[in-house]
Every structure is written in structure tokens, then in C-alpha cells.
Scaffold this motif. Sequence first.
Motif, PDB file in Angstrom:
ATOM      1  N   LEU A 195      76.391  69.576  17.943  1.00  0.00           N
ATOM      2  CA  LEU A 195      75.917  70.961  17.842  1.00  0.00           C
ATOM      3  C   LEU A 195      77.101  71.930  17.737  1.00  0.00           C
ATOM      4  N   GLY A 196      78.181  71.607  18.438  1.00  0.00           N
ATOM      5  CA  GLY A 196      79.393  72.429  18.325  1.00  0.00           C
ATOM      6  C   GLY A 196      79.949  72.408  16.909  1.00  0.00           C
ATOM      7  N   ASP A 197      79.909  71.222  16.272  1.00  0.00           N
ATOM      8  CA  ASP A 197      80.374  71.138  14.889  1.00  0.00           C
ATOM      9  C   ASP A 197      79.493  71.973  13.962  1.00  0.00           C
ATOM     10  N   ILE A 222      66.865  74.361  21.134  1.00  0.00           N
ATOM     11  CA  ILE A 222      68.007  74.896  20.390  1.00  0.00           C
ATOM     12  C   ILE A 222      67.566  76.177  19.693  1.00  0.00           C
ATOM     13  N   VAL A 223      68.272  77.276  19.992  1.00  0.00           N
ATOM     14  CA  VAL A 223      67.924  78.563  19.386  1.00  0.00           C
ATOM     15  C   VAL A 223      69.045  78.992  18.445  1.00  0.00           C
ATOM     16  N   MET A 242      70.846  66.462  12.068  1.00  0.00           N
ATOM     17  CA  MET A 242      71.607  65.873  13.177  1.00  0.00           C
ATOM     18  C   MET A 242      70.645  65.155  14.134  1.00  0.00           C
ATOM     19  N   LEU A 243      69.530  65.817  14.461  1.00  0.00           N
ATOM     20  CA  LEU A 243      68.554  65.225  15.392  1.00  0.00           C
ATOM     21  C   LEU A 243      67.914  63.973  14.778  1.00  0.00           C
ATOM     22  N   ALA A 244      67.625  64.024  13.480  1.00  0.00           N
ATOM     23  CA  ALA A 244      67.018  62.862  12.814  1.00  0.00           C
ATOM     24  C   ALA A 244      67.975  61.663  12.888  1.00  0.00           C
ATOM     25  N   GLY A 245      69.265  61.933  12.773  1.00  0.00           N
ATOM     26  CA  GLY A 245      70.256  60.858  12.840  1.00  0.00           C
ATOM     27  C   GLY A 245      70.358  60.229  14.220  1.00  0.00           C
ATOM     28  N   LEU A 246      69.901  60.947  15.249  1.00  0.00           N
ATOM     29  CA  LEU A 246      69.966  60.416  16.616  1.00  0.00           C
ATOM     30  C   LEU A 246      68.725  59.615  16.970  1.00  0.00           C
ATOM     31  N   ASN A 247      67.655  59.759  16.190  1.00  0.00           N
ATOM     32  CA  ASN A 247      66.407  59.080  16.546  1.00  0.00           C
ATOM     33  C   ASN A 247      66.481  57.569  16.285  1.00  0.00           C
TER      34      ASN A 247
END
Lengths: 247, 247
Positions: A195-197, A222-223, A242-247
Motif C-alpha cells: 500500500l505504501g508503494d 482502505i480509503v 494488489m488485493l487480488a494478488g494476495l488472495n
Amino acid sequence: MSSDNTETVTAAMLVIGDEILSGRTRDKNIGFIADYLTAIGINLEEVRIVPDDEDRIIAAVNALRTAHTYVFTTGGIGPTHDDITAEAVSKAFGLPCEFHSEALALLAAHYKSRNMEFTEARKRMARTPRGASLIDNPISIAPGFRIENVHVMAGVPVIMQKMMDAIAPTLKTGVKLQSATVDCPFGEGTIGGPLGDIQKDHPDTIIGSYPKFSDGSYSTQIVIRSRDNAAIEAARSDVEAMLAGLN
Amino acid sequence: MSSDNTETVTAAMLVIGDEILSGRTRDKNIGFIADYLTAIGINLEEVRIVPDDEDRIIAAVNALRTAHTYVFTTGGIGPTHDDITAEAVSKAFGLPCEFHSEALALLAAHYKSRNMEFTEARKRMARTPRGASLIDNPISIAPGFRIENVHVMAGVPVIMQKMMDAIAPTLKTGVKLQSATVDCPFGEGTIGGPLGDIQKDHPDTIIGSYPKFSDGSYSTQIVIRSRDNAAIEAARSDVEAMLAGLN
């Protein structure tokens, strides 16, 4: 939020708390408020950090409120004896500090719903200068307040950030800040790095994360905030990938 | 560092820089200085953040230097046109701002050794109020300075931290801060997480890390500071165990 681009709107921030000056707690609010005000077209011109000392808070509030369009304070509105911000701000304005009936009702209902006692200490969190309006706290209920041009907020970053969202529509400024929320099934420890990236890749947005803990597991809201809807959508797309890649 | 436990030694910090107030740069110095001063027995009583504006810097320096034993400033001592701290601090004291011969010699030798031109912009970094003494900068040479009770330091955290180490022995305070250094073959990205855990486990120490980049690879110097030698040794032991686990 009223739009008036011909007027310069300036602000000062006052951070209240011994724990920041002793180093025990790292301030996480100055950077957020600096970003936030810049994004909505308000110039943050000064920040002061003072201890939990009535005279110093009064002096700082009076110096800042007469020099700037708005003042934003953080810290010192909890239930313990060293939370003296409401009393000190009242004195700065020469107003009595008293129980705010709406705040009392909100807190009474909140503690009743949780079968918790509404103690004298907790009632302290319903005190404001006479005539103040409340600032909504959707996280832990105890409200902030606004008196004239001074906004008094919690020191806990996630609460302060929600209070800023509640205040923003009432401020004179140029361009309205938009926001989009993405619900995320992971905790901040998992998404913090990527998320920082994403934040670095989207400098025109302010990306905040709000951790939640329920039913024994962590999740995060996440806002994404920006004056520019296209910037929000671009960041949202990267967050979702990013979230899809973590699933 | 002279020891005088009967006297309260107080300090204020002044952060100088538009980029902090706009949110573009996150301040990383307030927390460090708060920790550092607390550790050596000096009470940090106030922090102000002001923009790169001469009148505001002068007003803040004069308000703070008359109210506190010491003032520590960060930012605005680089080579560009918006680095105006030396000029503003000189004016706050009613002193001329002029080239400091020792600083000029240091910088001239530094740039000569690197076959870099000692430009007018770089010479700006040798200017101090008349009568100032220099604060050593082992990282990028351009010194800070002390004039009476005001210490003017760089805004870059690794440089500011080394400057604090140079200043500390000159300050009136109670108990001397000790330090130990551990050379670490890994970059900060590798050790940041576990080092943070070690810091939490050793609250009586201040653990800093100083990244280095040479011959194409990153390494880190880890500095452990405390008033208590046993606390330093306990933290050093955990740092060394952590590093051994990474080999």
C-alpha cells in the motif's frame, strides 16, 4: 464545503500531549493533516506541540486562532485526569466548560448498549465550551467539538482521520476532496508495504488504512482521497489488483 | 556534558520547512529529538513547525530562545535559495550573517577531494551568524552551527542525528548518554522489521540505524544509545543475535 478561490484560507495545528514531547508516542497526525489540508486547498502555516499544561494550551490556542482562518487540535479529549483540552479551550475563549447534552446522550446510549457503566470519568468526554457543536466520532463515539474557528479532535490517528472527514464539508476551501473506500480482508501488517508503494505511485491521492478487529481476525478499510476522481480511480485499480494478488 | 541535577534544563525544537507543512515530506526528527533529550535528562517543552519564511523563523527563534535553556532547529541549511535558516537566525540575534572561515575550509577541501566545483550555492552552506561555533557533520561535511543557546542542524535525519551526537557532550544535563555501534552487512529494508521489535523490547535504549551505500551494496550502522550501559549491552546482544540469524 464552500468554494471561494479568491480568499487564502490558512490553518494552524496544535498537538497536545506530554507523550509526544517525551518521545513515548510518535505523532502520526501532523503528516496526515498536512496532506489533507493541502489536498483541499487550505494552507497549513504553523504547527505547535505543547504539553498537557493548561496555561500553555490556552496561550497556544489564542495565538493561533487569531492568526489563522482555522485551528485544528489533536489530543487530550479522553476520560483521564490529564485530558484537559476541553477545559483549556473553554478558558481560551472565556467560556464555561459544561456537559453538552447531545454528547451526553450519545455516550449514555453507547455505554448502555455495551452494558458498560457510564462513569464520571467517561462523562468527562461530554464536556465542551458552551455553544460548541460536536464533531462525529464513528469509531469510539466520544465526539470532538468545534467552537468558532477551532476544531478539537482526538489524538488517536484513526479517530482523528474520521473526524477530519466529518469537518471537511464545513470548511471554506477551493476544491472538494472526494473519497473511495475499498474493503480489504487482510490486516495492515500484510498490506502495509504494497500500500505504501501504491501511495508513492499516486502522489495526487491520500491513501489511508483503518484497521478493524472482529471475530478474531484483522481486516482493513482502505480509503483513497483526492480532489481528482480520475486519480482516485487509478489508485483504486492498483489497490484492487494488489488485493487480488494476495488472495 | 556537565552534570547538574538541581537545575531543570528545558528545550524547544523548531522545525523549518514548507515541505513539512505541505505534507510532501514527513518529519522524522521530532520523535528522535524527543527521545534523545528525554534520555539525557533535558525536558522538551515545545515544538514549532514554521515555513521557509524569514519573519516567521525570526519570531519563533526569539520566542523560543528566551523561554528555554536550549533551542534545536532542523532544516533550511542547504545550498538552495529557499535555505534561509542561517540568515534568519542571524537576524534573530541582530548579528551579521557571514562566511565562517573554518566552514569554508572544510567545504573547500571536501569538494576539492571529490573534484567537484565549490560553487557559490555550495559556499552558502558556510554562512553563520558572526561568532557561531560549528557543529560537525561527518556525513556530508556542511556543518551546523551553535550561536548562544540555539543549535542549528540539518533536516536530513541521518545528518541531524550525527549532529545531536556532536552537540550532546556540550549540553548541561544530568546523566551522560552512552552509545554502542554494531556494523551490519544488510540494508535497512532487511533489518527494519526485526530492529523495530528489538527497540520495543528495549524501551530504555534509543536504537538508530544509519544506511550506507558503497561499492554497489547497502549496509547499515546500528547505533544503540542509553544512559544505562547494561541496557545497551542487552540490546546489543539481541541485535547481534538477530544479525546472526540473517547470515
